[in-house]
Scaffold this motif. Sequence first.
Motif, PDB file in Angstrom:
ATOM      1  N   GLY A 124       0.772  -1.230   0.000  1.00  0.00           N
ATOM      2  CA  GLY A 124       0.000   0.000   0.000  1.00  0.00           C
ATOM      3  C   GLY A 124       0.806   1.285   0.000  1.00  0.00           C
ATOM      4  N   ALA A 125       2.089   1.203   0.299  1.00  0.00           N
ATOM      5  CA  ALA A 125       2.919   2.406   0.369  1.00  0.00           C
ATOM      6  C   ALA A 125       3.246   2.911  -1.031  1.00  0.00           C
ATOM      7  CB  ALA A 125       4.194   2.116   1.145  1.00  0.00           C
ATOM      8  N   SER A 126       3.440   4.219  -1.138  1.00  0.00           N
ATOM      9  CA  SER A 126       3.696   4.804  -2.452  1.00  0.00           C
ATOM     10  C   SER A 126       5.146   4.657  -2.886  1.00  0.00           C
ATOM     11  CB  SER A 126       3.285   6.281  -2.459  1.00  0.00           C
ATOM     12  OG  SER A 126       4.017   6.986  -1.478  1.00  0.00           O
ATOM     13  N   GLY A 127       6.044   4.466  -1.936  1.00  0.00           N
ATOM     14  CA  GLY A 127       7.449   4.236  -2.272  1.00  0.00           C
ATOM     15  C   GLY A 127       8.199   5.514  -2.521  1.00  0.00           C
ATOM     16  N   PRO A 128       9.434   5.394  -2.873  1.00  0.00           N
ATOM     17  CA  PRO A 128      10.178   4.150  -3.032  1.00  0.00           C
ATOM     18  C   PRO A 128      10.444   3.458  -1.691  1.00  0.00           C
ATOM     19  CG  PRO A 128      11.636   6.014  -3.422  1.00  0.00           C
ATOM     20  CD  PRO A 128      10.261   6.572  -3.211  1.00  0.00           C
ATOM     21  N   LEU A 129      10.486   2.140  -1.761  1.00  0.00           N
ATOM     22  CA  LEU A 129      10.677   1.309  -0.582  1.00  0.00           C
ATOM     23  C   LEU A 129      11.861   0.377  -0.816  1.00  0.00           C
ATOM     24  CD1 LEU A 129       6.989   0.078  -0.325  1.00  0.00           C
ATOM     25  CD2 LEU A 129       7.998   1.890   1.053  1.00  0.00           C
ATOM     26  N   VAL A 130      12.688   0.223   0.205  1.00  0.00           N
ATOM     27  CA  VAL A 130      13.795  -0.735   0.148  1.00  0.00           C
ATOM     28  C   VAL A 130      13.827  -1.462   1.482  1.00  0.00           C
ATOM     29  CG1 VAL A 130      16.290  -1.054  -0.100  1.00  0.00           C
ATOM     30  CG2 VAL A 130      15.137   0.754  -1.404  1.00  0.00           C
ATOM     31  N   ALA A 131      13.877  -2.772   1.423  1.00  0.00           N
ATOM     32  CA  ALA A 131      14.048  -3.575   2.643  1.00  0.00           C
ATOM     33  C   ALA A 131      15.321  -4.395   2.493  1.00  0.00           C
ATOM     34  CB  ALA A 131      12.859  -4.504   2.869  1.00  0.00           C
ATOM     35  N   VAL A 132      16.050  -4.498   3.587  1.00  0.00           N
ATOM     36  CA  VAL A 132      17.268  -5.311   3.655  1.00  0.00           C
ATOM     37  C   VAL A 132      16.941  -6.550   4.465  1.00  0.00           C
ATOM     38  CG1 VAL A 132      19.651  -5.385   4.492  1.00  0.00           C
ATOM     39  CG2 VAL A 132      18.720  -3.251   3.564  1.00  0.00           C
ATOM     40  N   THR A 133      17.490  -7.680   4.051  1.00  0.00           N
ATOM     41  CA  THR A 133      17.284  -8.910   4.799  1.00  0.00           C
ATOM     42  C   THR A 133      18.488  -9.815   4.643  1.00  0.00           C
ATOM     43  OG1 THR A 133      15.696 -10.662   5.297  1.00  0.00           O
ATOM     44  CG2 THR A 133      16.127 -10.214   2.958  1.00  0.00           C
ATOM     45  N   ASN A 134      18.594 -10.763   5.537  1.00  0.00           N
ATOM     46  CA  ASN A 134      19.650 -11.767   5.449  1.00  0.00           C
ATOM     47  C   ASN A 134      19.140 -12.950   4.656  1.00  0.00           C
ATOM     48  OD1 ASN A 134      21.679 -10.557   7.272  1.00  0.00           O
ATOM     49  ND2 ASN A 134      20.022 -10.752   8.731  1.00  0.00           N
ATOM     50  N   GLU A 135      19.971 -13.463   3.788  1.00  0.00           N
ATOM     51  CA  GLU A 135      19.622 -14.679   3.061  1.00  0.00           C
ATOM     52  C   GLU A 135      19.921 -15.850   3.988  1.00  0.00           C
ATOM     53  OE1 GLU A 135      17.778 -16.805   0.516  1.00  0.00           O
ATOM     54  OE2 GLU A 135      17.925 -14.634   0.308  1.00  0.00           O
ATOM     55  N   VAL A 136      18.967 -16.742   4.128  1.00  0.00           N
ATOM     56  CA  VAL A 136      19.110 -17.861   5.061  1.00  0.00           C
ATOM     57  C   VAL A 136      18.922 -19.184   4.337  1.00  0.00           C
ATOM     58  CG1 VAL A 136      18.390 -16.584   7.119  1.00  0.00           C
ATOM     59  CG2 VAL A 136      16.665 -17.684   5.708  1.00  0.00           C
ATOM     60  N   GLY A 137      19.407 -20.234   4.964  1.00  0.00           N
ATOM     61  CA  GLY A 137      19.145 -21.568   4.464  1.00  0.00           C
ATOM     62  C   GLY A 137      20.136 -22.085   3.450  1.00  0.00           C
ATOM     63  N   MET A 138      21.236 -21.376   3.215  1.00  0.00           N
ATOM     64  CA  MET A 138      22.211 -21.829   2.236  1.00  0.00           C
ATOM     65  C   MET A 138      23.369 -22.588   2.889  1.00  0.00           C
ATOM     66  SD  MET A 138      22.243 -18.445  -0.164  1.00  0.00           S
ATOM     67  CE  MET A 138      23.085 -19.142  -1.575  1.00  0.00           C
ATOM     68  N   GLY A 139      23.307 -22.723   4.194  1.00  0.00           N
ATOM     69  CA  GLY A 139      24.392 -23.369   4.911  1.00  0.00           C
ATOM     70  C   GLY A 139      23.935 -24.655   5.573  1.00  0.00           C
ATOM     71  N   ILE A 140      24.636 -24.990   6.627  1.00  0.00           N
ATOM     72  CA  ILE A 140      24.329 -26.219   7.345  1.00  0.00           C
ATOM     73  C   ILE A 140      23.054 -26.070   8.162  1.00  0.00           C
ATOM     74  CG2 ILE A 140      26.747 -26.915   7.444  1.00  0.00           C
ATOM     75  CD1 ILE A 140      26.760 -25.931  10.366  1.00  0.00           C
ATOM     76  N   LEU A 141      22.474 -27.179   8.529  1.00  0.00           N
ATOM     77  CA  LEU A 141      21.290 -27.181   9.378  1.00  0.00           C
ATOM     78  C   LEU A 141      21.697 -26.717  10.774  1.00  0.00           C
ATOM     79  CD1 LEU A 141      18.288 -28.022   9.664  1.00  0.00           C
ATOM     80  CD2 LEU A 141      19.118 -30.244  10.434  1.00  0.00           C
ATOM     81  N   PRO A 142      21.075 -25.639  11.277  1.00  0.00           N
ATOM     82  CA  PRO A 142      21.434 -25.171  12.614  1.00  0.00           C
ATOM     83  C   PRO A 142      21.222 -26.251  13.676  1.00  0.00           C
ATOM     84  CG  PRO A 142      20.114 -23.533  11.482  1.00  0.00           C
ATOM     85  CD  PRO A 142      20.076 -24.783  10.646  1.00  0.00           C
TER      86      PRO A 142
END
Length: 179
Positions: A124-142
């Motif tokens: 619903g926001a008019s923007g511009p919008l940027v969100a940062v996140t960590n990519e997960v799940g590419m490594g070993i099983l925690p």
Amino acid sequence: MTVRSTLVTGGVRSGKSAYAESLLQHQQSVTYVAPGPIPDPVADPDWAERVALHQARRPAHWSTVETIDVAAAVRAADGAVLVDCLGTWVTALMDDLRGWDRPAADWRDEFDHRVQELTQAWVGASGPLVAVTNEVGMGILPEHRSGRLFRDLLGTVNQGIAAVSDDVLLVVAGRVLRL
């Protein structure tokens, strides 16, 4: 194509935050939403230092909102929004819901509701919008339940925000790949 909303993902120290900030550097008004825990410099000096580095990098005319209610911050913002980061938001949200040590049945509905609120605010926001996140799940099983829970929850949040974003970028070693 006009890009209204962008999700920037990548590993820790990949350069994703600096790149995300560069996407909004020419905006007149930017609301920087910091949804993570407020650092205690005595209890966690490393975290406090990371936060201080992020703060020092921001232009003086950007306003900062430190809140767990990211959806409300996105809705209230006048102008561009940068959320940094969804991983710290998931951590803060789980802390708020006391979900780390309780069965999912006790907190999952509220968690999903807050994710839905954020997704709706993002759309619903008019923007511009940027969100940062960590990519997960590419490594070993925690090894620990909390690590597996975090990975699964953040992966779901990332998929949801990516699905409603105009652009998704992966940052690896400071290099940006459009997904």
